[in-house]
Motif scaffolding. Structure first.
Motif, short mmCIF file in Angstrom:
data_model
loop_
_atom_site.label_atom_id
_atom_site.label_comp_id
_atom_site.label_asym_id
_atom_site.label_seq_id
_atom_site.Cartn_x
_atom_site.Cartn_y
_atom_site.Cartn_z
N VAL A 194 -7.40 1.72 6.16
CA VAL A 194 -8.11 2.94 6.53
C VAL A 194 -7.15 3.92 7.20
CG1 VAL A 194 -9.91 3.91 8.01
CG2 VAL A 194 -10.36 1.84 6.70
N GLY A 195 -6.31 3.42 8.09
CA GLY A 195 -5.36 4.28 8.77
C GLY A 195 -4.40 4.96 7.81
N VAL A 196 -3.94 4.24 6.80
CA VAL A 196 -3.03 4.83 5.81
C VAL A 196 -3.75 5.92 5.02
CG1 VAL A 196 -1.79 4.36 3.66
CG2 VAL A 196 -1.52 2.84 5.61
N LYS A 197 -5.01 5.69 4.70
CA LYS A 197 -5.78 6.71 3.98
C LYS A 197 -5.91 7.97 4.82
CE LYS A 197 -8.52 8.53 0.91
NZ LYS A 197 -7.94 9.07 -0.36
N VAL A 198 -6.19 7.82 6.11
CA VAL A 198 -6.31 8.97 7.00
C VAL A 198 -4.96 9.68 7.14
CG1 VAL A 198 -6.85 9.71 9.35
CG2 VAL A 198 -8.25 7.95 8.25
N LEU A 199 -3.90 8.90 7.31
CA LEU A 199 -2.56 9.48 7.44
C LEU A 199 -2.19 10.27 6.18
CD1 LEU A 199 0.13 9.74 8.96
CD2 LEU A 199 0.82 7.56 7.93
N ILE A 225 0.83 -1.21 0.00
CA ILE A 225 0.00 0.00 0.00
C ILE A 225 0.86 1.26 0.00
CG2 ILE A 225 -0.25 0.22 2.51
CD1 ILE A 225 -3.16 0.97 2.04
N GLY A 226 2.04 1.21 0.65
CA GLY A 226 2.93 2.36 0.64
C GLY A 226 3.38 2.72 -0.76
N GLU A 227 3.69 1.70 -1.55
CA GLU A 227 4.09 1.96 -2.93
C GLU A 227 2.94 2.56 -3.73
OE1 GLU A 227 5.90 -0.50 -6.79
OE2 GLU A 227 5.48 -1.53 -4.90
N ARG A 228 1.72 2.13 -3.42
CA ARG A 228 0.56 2.59 -4.17
C ARG A 228 0.22 4.04 -3.84
NH1 ARG A 228 -2.27 -1.50 -3.18
NH2 ARG A 228 -3.59 -0.74 -1.48
N VAL A 229 0.34 4.43 -2.57
CA VAL A 229 -0.06 5.79 -2.16
C VAL A 229 1.13 6.73 -1.97
CG1 VAL A 229 -2.14 4.88 -1.08
CG2 VAL A 229 -0.08 5.25 0.31
N LYS A 230 2.33 6.23 -2.30
CA LYS A 230 3.55 7.06 -2.22
C LYS A 230 3.87 7.47 -0.78
CE LYS A 230 3.50 6.79 -6.66
NZ LYS A 230 4.31 5.72 -7.31
N LEU A 231 3.74 6.52 0.14
CA LEU A 231 4.18 6.72 1.52
C LEU A 231 5.22 5.67 1.85
CD1 LEU A 231 0.97 7.46 3.67
CD2 LEU A 231 2.81 9.04 3.07
N ASP A 232 6.25 6.07 2.59
CA ASP A 232 7.28 5.12 2.97
C ASP A 232 6.65 4.04 3.85
OD1 ASP A 232 9.46 3.76 4.09
OD2 ASP A 232 10.72 5.56 4.03
#
Length: 271
Positions: free
Chosen positions: A186-191, A122-129
């Motif tokens: 969900v947490g990654v989306k909020v972050l 998911i990090g690769e998909r949303v560009k978060l480490d």
């Protein structure tokens, strides 16, 4: 022809008649069984509902027999519900992170491996480490998927379930907050929303903890960033000492500030 010869002939004739009759009966019986089998196959082919009902009954009977023999209910598909993976199947970088977190937070490496793999994907998909995502989980809940804070933040990422109930609808409802993968997503989306709104990582973490309008965040952002750095070093192959937290990672106790609050859909639980 003597009487003995006649007797032997009669016995042979009798035995031959019995054998022929037995052959006729068994031959006809096998033919009937064969015809019955053919009719059953044709019927089950034409009526898949009958086949499915029969299979279900047979499976139920077999499971009942097995449960009676073992003394407990058997669910062969229970493995599908388990949030776990073999750490040795992960890429070397991810496996190193999973084992390090397992040692530090005293959590089994198998469930951590599944979370690490999901964080990287998911990090690769949303560009978060992905190591940032894992650092947030570490500080928020210590990787306890059933954690809950005094202000109602729940699960691995300690998202306010009531505030973000709309996001959980995509996973079947609010109880999905206790499904580790759903809570992580969900947490990654909020972050991600918090960082975009704040304009920087450090400020985004303050938003995430609900301290955007407070003088300080209780050291939350510094804790996350410090753990983030350690995980980056582990992922890079460096030896990073493991210091066990003296107690479980503190859950959020800061409630969202009342002054100039974020829109309801962007609020996050406090730790």
């Amino acid at each position: 022809m003597t009487a003995l010869d006649r007797t032997m002939r009669d016995l042979r004739t009798f035995a031959s008649d019995i054998g022929q009759g037995f052959f006729e009966i068994t031959h006809n019986g096998f033919a009937l069984v064969g015809l019955a089998t053919v009719f059953c196959v044709l019927a089950l082919t034409a009526r898949p509902d009958l086949r499915e009902a029969g299979e279900a009954r047979l499976m139920t009977w077999l499971q009942a027999r097995q449960m009676s023999a073992l003394g407990m209910q058997i669910e062969l598909d229970a493995i599908d519900r388990a949030t776990a993976a073999n750490p040795h199947d992960l890429p070397k970088q991810q496996a190193a992170v999973a084992f390090w977190l397992s040692k530090k937070y005293r959590v089994a490496p198998e469930p951590l491996s599944a979370l690490v793999a999901e964080a990287y994907e998911i990090g690769e998909r949303v560009k978060l480490d992905p190591t940032l995502i894992l650092a947030v989980m570490a500080v928020e809940s210590g990787f306890n998927p059933f954690a809950q804070s005094p202000v109602g933040a729940q699960g691995l990422m300690q998202v306010m379930t009531k505030v973000h109930s709309d996001k959980y609808e995509n996973f079947g409802g609010k109880l999905a907050a206790f499904d580790p993968v759903s809570n992580l997503r969900v947490g990654v989306k909020v972050l991600q929303e918090c960082i975009q709104r704040a304009g920087s990582l450090s400020a985004g973490l303050r938003y995430y903890v609900g301290a955007a309008n407070l003088p300080e965040d209780g050291g939350y952002a510094d804790k996350v960033l410090a753990e983030h750095v350690r995980l980056q070093q582990v992922a890079a192959g460096r030896r990073v000492p493991v210091f066990h937290p003296p107690q479980p990672a503190p859950l959020r106790t800061i409630a969202p500030a009342p002054a100039e609050p974020m829109p309801a859909e962007e609020k996050v639980a406090s730790l």
